[in-house]
Write an enzyme that holds these catalytic residues in place. Structure first.
Site, short mmCIF file in Angstrom:
data_model
loop_
_atom_site.label_atom_id
_atom_site.label_comp_id
_atom_site.label_asym_id
_atom_site.label_seq_id
_atom_site.Cartn_x
_atom_site.Cartn_y
_atom_site.Cartn_z
N SER A 180 -9.65 0.24 7.03
CA SER A 180 -9.10 0.26 5.67
C SER A 180 -8.45 -1.04 5.19
O SER A 180 -8.12 -1.16 4.01
CB SER A 180 -8.08 1.38 5.53
OG SER A 180 -8.77 2.60 5.45
N LYS B 242 0.86 -1.20 0.00
CA LYS B 242 0.00 0.00 0.00
C LYS B 242 0.89 1.25 0.00
O LYS B 242 1.90 1.30 0.71
CB LYS B 242 -0.91 -0.02 1.23
CG LYS B 242 -1.93 1.10 1.26
CD LYS B 242 -2.87 0.99 2.46
CE LYS B 242 -3.90 2.09 2.49
NZ LYS B 242 -4.77 2.04 3.70
N SER C 102 -9.65 2.61 2.85
CA SER C 102 -8.79 3.29 1.91
C SER C 102 -7.89 2.36 1.09
O SER C 102 -7.43 2.74 0.02
CB SER C 102 -7.89 4.29 2.67
OG SER C 102 -7.02 3.60 3.55
N1 GLN Z 1 -12.97 4.79 6.11
C1 GLN Z 1 -12.30 5.26 7.28
C2 GLN Z 1 -11.95 6.72 7.12
O1 GLN Z 1 -12.30 7.25 6.14
C3 GLN Z 1 -11.10 4.41 7.60
C4 GLN Z 1 -9.83 4.82 6.98
C5 GLN Z 1 -8.67 3.96 7.35
O2 GLN Z 1 -8.82 2.93 8.02
N2 GLN Z 1 -7.50 4.40 6.96
O3 GLN Z 1 -11.36 7.33 7.95
#
Ligand code: GLN
Length: 511
Positions: free
Chosen positions: A180, A81, A156
């Site tokens: 994410s 990632k 994400s």
């Molecule tokens: N969807 C969540 C956010 O927008 C989680 C993001 C993440 O885990 N990096 O913050």
């Protein structure tokens, strides 16, 4: 045409490599070919490191031929990632503000991957600075879900999950601040685990919200996640929040999987209203299978969970607003000089104006407001109190259950563009994943099948007390075995092949 080597799990590739049946160069080339064939449709990668990957693979092959004792995963390809800092490989965290930045050092997880001889295929797409649930906030265009290219791959870390689901990589690294790793796994039919907070070093992971972030594995099987976790986990003196625990072998936990007598607590608040019927159907079916295998299913309550999203969306932006202040046009990446020159502040503000996307700006403003004098107690302070209540709820629930369970997210993959105009509905998608981050406990998402109404993947999430990641690998592996026995195949063997030419070139943001 599908190349066979890309259909193998990391574990199977490792076995063939060790036996000398295949070389790492062959395994790596097969994945690079697959990437070339499907990336036009999927766009899982921001950077494909073909040359360095083949050089790393050749080096492993040479060392193996020379009789060197190698790590069991040596020579197996992996995707990374783009939130993870990689020496010599561009790292953008999905943001324009870091475009062109090639870090001079490696994150600790990268150092560990390199030491074990894994071959880095490249960097995967993500929502900018890991803020989002769909990869649509990436500055480089969205990733498409391999199950249905019109749908989101989650976020994400949608790039990592899509790469694994599309057979572009056997496994990948992700990061999980509010889901994410787990939510992309849920919507792509992959396995994703967020380790206990402090279980994997965050040194060199571009920080979003430091009290919530964790790096973890994404893969097609529970065993592959465990094998990867065994490589990246453990204490790191460079991360002050890193636990000093000596961790058990997670691969061993998978191999000894057994749910007889295991108390599984169904989270009352994370089912029913707002949860898609097809998701609930797969969820209940999985529970019935586990019960049939000897697990004891009970119900637990987490009353504070209804406030978890509100608390998270104050704590996370507050910490993010502070972490992102370092992107100042001086130290990294982009610099925009305003027309006719200007002061340092003018340069900084022009750079941030152009370098940050709308969601990032939204959260910086939200977080700065929540931390401002006069509002700190009302917003940030209250959110921290809710966080304590969530932690207490979990402690009480774990007195009556060994693991907790819920669907990983309320719905299957939604359509690209469906929620971009409505941040709140995007945030609500995180209802089931966020509580684990607030409490610092580990969570895993395992494929539970396809929802009847749309034929899209559904994940089931297990949570365990802090430090009990091994317990999650055990229950997840047991469920995986029960489901595959029932289906007679793996879930991802049912995914569209994608290599037919008419699928290609749908994406303006291709590599
Ligand atoms: N969807 C969540 C956010 O927008 C989680 C993001 C993440 O885990 N990096 O913050």
């Amino acid at each position: 045409m599908t190349n066979d080597l890309t259909r193998l799990t990391a574990d199977a590739l490792a076995t063939k490599l060790a036996a000398g049946d295949i070389s790492s160069v062959e395994a790596t080339q097969a994945h690079l070919d697959r990437i070339a064939a499907v990336e036009g449709a999927v766009h899982a990668f921001l950077h494909v490191a073909s040359d360095s990957a083949l050089a790393e693979a050749a080096d492993i092959d040479r060392r193996r031929a020379a009789g060197e004792q190698l790590h069991p995963l040596a020579g197996v390809p992996i995707a990374i990632k783009d939130v993870i800092v990689t020496k010599g490989m561009p790292t953008t965290s999905g943001s324009k503000i870091l475009e062109g930045w090639v870090p001079p050092y490696d994150a600790t997880v990268m150092t560990k991957l390199r030491a074990a001889g894994l071959v880095s295929l490249g960097k995967t797409n993500m929502d900018e600075f890991a803020m989002g649930s769909s990869t649509e906030h990436s500055a480089y265009g969205p990733t498409h879900n391999p199950w249905d290219l019109e749908r989101i791959p989650g976020g994400s870390g949608g790039g990592s999950a899509a790469a694994v689901a599309a057979f572009e990589a056997p496994f990948a690294l992700g990061s999980d601040t509010g889901g994410s790793i787990r939510q992309p796994a849920h919507v792509t039919g992959t396995v994703g685990l967020k380790p206990t907070y402090g279980g994997v070093s965050r040194y060199g992971a571009i920080a979003l919200a430091s009290s919530l972030d964790q790096i973890g594995p994404v893969s097609r099987t529970v065993l592959d996640s465990a094998l990867l976790h065994d490589v990246i986990g453990g204490h790191d003196p460079r991360d002050s929040t890193s636990l000093t625990d000596v961790w058990p072998s997670f691969a061993e936990a998978v191999r000894n999987a057994d749910v007889a007598g295991l108390r599984i607590g169904v989270i009352k608040e994370l089912q029913g209203d707002g949860f898609q019927p097809g998701v609930m159907e797969r969820f209940r079916e999985a529970l019935a299978l586990l019960e049939g295998a000897g697990a004891i299913i009970t119900e637990v309550e987490l009353p504070s969970v209804e406030h978890a999203i509100a608390a998270y969306y104050l704590i996370m932006p507050a910490e993010a607003s502070s972490n992102l202040a370092k992107f100042d046009s001086v130290r990294f990446g982009l610099r925009v000089n305003p027309k006719g020159g200007g002061t340092v502040e003018d340069v900084m503000s022009a750079t941030r104006e152009q370098g940050f996307g709308a969601e990032t700006k939204r959260r910086i403003i939200l977080g700065t407001y929540a931390l401002s004098a006069g509002y700190y107690d009302a917003y940030y302070g209250s959110a921290q109190k809710v966080r304590t209540l969530v932690q207490r709820d979990f402690a009480a629930a774990f007195a009556n259950a060994d693991v907790l369970v819920s669907p990983t997210a309320p719905t299957t993959a939604f359509k690209l563009g469906e929620k971009t105009g409505d941040p709140l509905s995007m945030y609500l998608n995180d209802i089931a994943t966020i509580p684990a981050n607030l409490a610092g406990i580990p969570g895993i998402s395992v494929p539970a099948g396809l929802a009847a109404e749309d034929g899209l993947p559904v994940g089931i999430q297990f949570l365990a007390p802090a430090r009990e990641d091994a317990r999650l690998y055990g229950v997840a592996a047991a469920l995986e075995a029960l489901l595959e026995e029932k289906w007679g195949h793996t879930l991802l063997s049912q995914a569209p092949d994608l290599s037919s030419s008419e699928m290609n070139a749908t994406d303006e943001g291709a590599v």
